[in-house]
Design an enzyme around this catalytic site. Sequence first.
Site, PDB file in Angstrom:
ATOM      1  N   LYS A   1       0.806  -1.232   0.000  1.00 48.57           N
ATOM      2  CA  LYS A   1       0.000   0.000   0.000  1.00 48.57           C
ATOM      3  C   LYS A   1       0.840   1.285   0.000  1.00 48.57           C
ATOM      4  CE  LYS A   1      -3.407  -1.254  -0.555  1.00 48.57           C
ATOM      5  NZ  LYS A   1      -3.831  -2.107  -1.722  1.00 48.57           N
TER       6      LYS A   1
ATOM      7  N   HIS B   1       6.873  -7.220  -2.304  1.00 48.14           N
ATOM      8  CA  HIS B   1       6.641  -6.631  -0.977  1.00 48.14           C
ATOM      9  C   HIS B   1       7.532  -7.308   0.067  1.00 48.14           C
ATOM     10  CE1 HIS B   1       3.176  -4.528  -2.444  1.00 48.14           C
ATOM     11  NE2 HIS B   1       2.374  -5.562  -2.489  1.00 48.14           N
TER      12      HIS B   1
ATOM     13  N   SER C   1      -4.822   2.972   4.025  1.00 46.54           N
ATOM     14  CA  SER C   1      -5.048   2.282   2.750  1.00 46.54           C
ATOM     15  C   SER C   1      -5.214   0.777   2.982  1.00 46.54           C
ATOM     16  CB  SER C   1      -3.863   2.566   1.818  1.00 46.54           C
ATOM     17  OG  SER C   1      -4.041   1.952   0.573  1.00 46.54           O
TER      18      SER C   1
HETATM   19  N1  PPS Z   1      -1.311   6.975  -9.931  1.00 50.16           N
HETATM   20  C1  PPS Z   1      -1.506   6.994  -8.610  1.00 50.16           C
HETATM   21  N2  PPS Z   1      -1.505   8.176  -7.952  1.00 50.16           N
HETATM   22  C2  PPS Z   1      -1.711   8.240  -6.629  1.00 50.16           C
HETATM   23  N3  PPS Z   1      -1.936   7.142  -5.847  1.00 50.16           N
HETATM   24  C3  PPS Z   1      -1.954   5.939  -6.464  1.00 50.16           C
HETATM   25  C4  PPS Z   1      -1.733   5.803  -7.850  1.00 50.16           C
HETATM   26  N4  PPS Z   1      -1.806   4.482  -8.157  1.00 50.16           N
HETATM   27  C5  PPS Z   1      -2.073   3.837  -6.996  1.00 50.16           C
HETATM   28  N5  PPS Z   1      -2.175   4.700  -5.985  1.00 50.16           N
HETATM   29  C6  PPS Z   1      -2.506   4.421  -4.579  1.00 50.16           C
HETATM   30  O1  PPS Z   1      -1.577   3.503  -4.001  1.00 50.16           O
HETATM   31  C7  PPS Z   1      -2.268   2.722  -2.998  1.00 50.16           C
HETATM   32  C8  PPS Z   1      -2.130   1.245  -3.347  1.00 50.16           C
HETATM   33  O2  PPS Z   1      -0.814   0.885  -3.004  1.00 50.16           O
HETATM   34  P1  PPS Z   1      -0.070  -0.360  -3.671  1.00 50.16           P
HETATM   35  O3  PPS Z   1      -0.123  -0.261  -5.147  1.00 50.16           O
HETATM   36  O4  PPS Z   1       1.264  -0.414  -3.023  1.00 50.16           O
HETATM   37  O5  PPS Z   1      -0.963  -1.589  -3.202  1.00 50.16           O
HETATM   38  S1  PPS Z   1      -0.496  -3.114  -3.071  1.00 50.16           S
HETATM   39  O6  PPS Z   1       0.266  -3.212  -1.834  1.00 50.16           O
HETATM   40  O7  PPS Z   1       0.279  -3.499  -4.231  1.00 50.16           O
HETATM   41  O8  PPS Z   1      -1.778  -3.850  -2.948  1.00 50.16           O
HETATM   42  C9  PPS Z   1      -3.702   3.185  -3.005  1.00 50.16           C
HETATM   43  O9  PPS Z   1      -3.777   4.221  -2.018  1.00 50.16           O
HETATM   44  P2  PPS Z   1      -5.132   4.683  -1.307  1.00 50.16           P
HETATM   45  O10 PPS Z   1      -5.938   5.380  -2.357  1.00 50.16           O
HETATM   46  O11 PPS Z   1      -4.686   5.631  -0.226  1.00 50.16           O
HETATM   47  O12 PPS Z   1      -5.798   3.477  -0.745  1.00 50.16           O
HETATM   48  C10 PPS Z   1      -3.842   3.712  -4.423  1.00 50.16           C
HETATM   49  O13 PPS Z   1      -4.915   4.569  -4.624  1.00 50.16           O
END
Ligand code: PPS
Length: 343
Positions: free
Chosen positions: A87, A142, A172
């Site tokens: 996340k 991860h 998140s």
């Molecule tokens: N382009 C872009 N811009 C801004 N934020 C983004 C973007 N892509 C992914 N996200 C946000 O990243 C969060 C998901 O994290 P991960 O991709 O690490 O998730 S995972 O661990 O692989 O399941 C999750 O955060 P939250 O919205 O706070 O839940 C996603 O919305």
Amino acid sequence: MLPWVIHALRSSGPCGAEAGYLPGNQELLPVSGALSLASVHPRMFKEYFQYKGISFPRLIYSEQGLREVENEFQVRDDDVFNVTYQKSGTVWMLEILSLIHSNGDPSRCRTVPNWDRGPWYETVLGLQTARSNQPPRLISSHLPIQLFAKSFFQSKAKVLYTVRNPKDVFVSLYHFAQIFRPYKEPGQLDQFLEQFLEGDVPFGSWFDHVKGWMGLRGHENFFWISYEELQQDLRGSVERICRFLGKQLDAQAMDGVVENASFQAMKQNKMSNFSLAPRFLLDQTHSSFLRKGIAGDWKNQLTTAQSENFDRVYREQMQGLELSFPWDELSPQPSPPPTPGGS
Ligand SMILES: Nc1ncnc2c1ncn2[C@@H]1O[C@H](COP(=O)(O)OS(=O)(=O)O)[C@@H](OP(=O)(O)O)[C@H]1O
């Protein structure tokens, strides 16, 4: 953490025409026809196993797979690893790296699912994909550093580590755990916060993860960046990433990366927004994988007491790490009480 889901979906075909497999600990469960809850042993959902003191959901990972990743996986010098604590912006960085590789052309990002472009190699099926992908490979992970492929440490492969304000990671994850069936229900936020701060969640402690990987600071094949920096200046961040990768993009290519890696573009791209995941595994009806995509949402979700408790654990855990993160100034250490007679 989602790639195998999609592999299962893909191998069973969108209409479930062919047989697919769901990975388990002891064996692969055959899934004939359309994937359904009945196809999977209920025990497999929401059950974790421990591997070297870290929890992993049994539905997605196996002890054998983790052993293979750690001891047998052959890292190539031209591999690029996208490493995060969950996340923290994994799929965002995956998209950025895919787009840099294609010089800003979004065609591949719009036709190949992200879990195939940059498989999470610690998952059962992600490992297969990582092994079979053509070099140069992009691989997501991860894993905490102590469980990472040993062969990496003798290689020239590159790691990009993305770190995010742990309060936002927590929020998140709290929402994600409610929609991702392999994870246990998070319950009350207060209770889940205690578990998170103790590292009693999949992939273990955020603090240990970050401290472990930050030990590679200064190595020429290690680069770290924060989610917050990506938010504040995506173009400047992409330029830094390109310098690390030794890749030059012209202005048009750079525009292509920045536009197609935006939150809105990714939310609309079914190859990046996990809308292809079967609903019984990821139900995005009430919350989305790409949920808010902002920095600082913790302020809307944590009480003052919860935030202060978080700060206390944070200070204890991070003391000695001589490194400042963009969020540090947001939670300053309380100033000591004035000394009597002092100015
Ligand atoms: N382009 C872009 N811009 C801004 N934020 C983004 C973007 N892509 C992914 N996200 C946000 O990243 C969060 C998901 O994290 P991960 O991709 O690490 O998730 S995972 O661990 O692989 O399941 C999750 O955060 P939250 O919205 O706070 O839940 C996603 O919305």
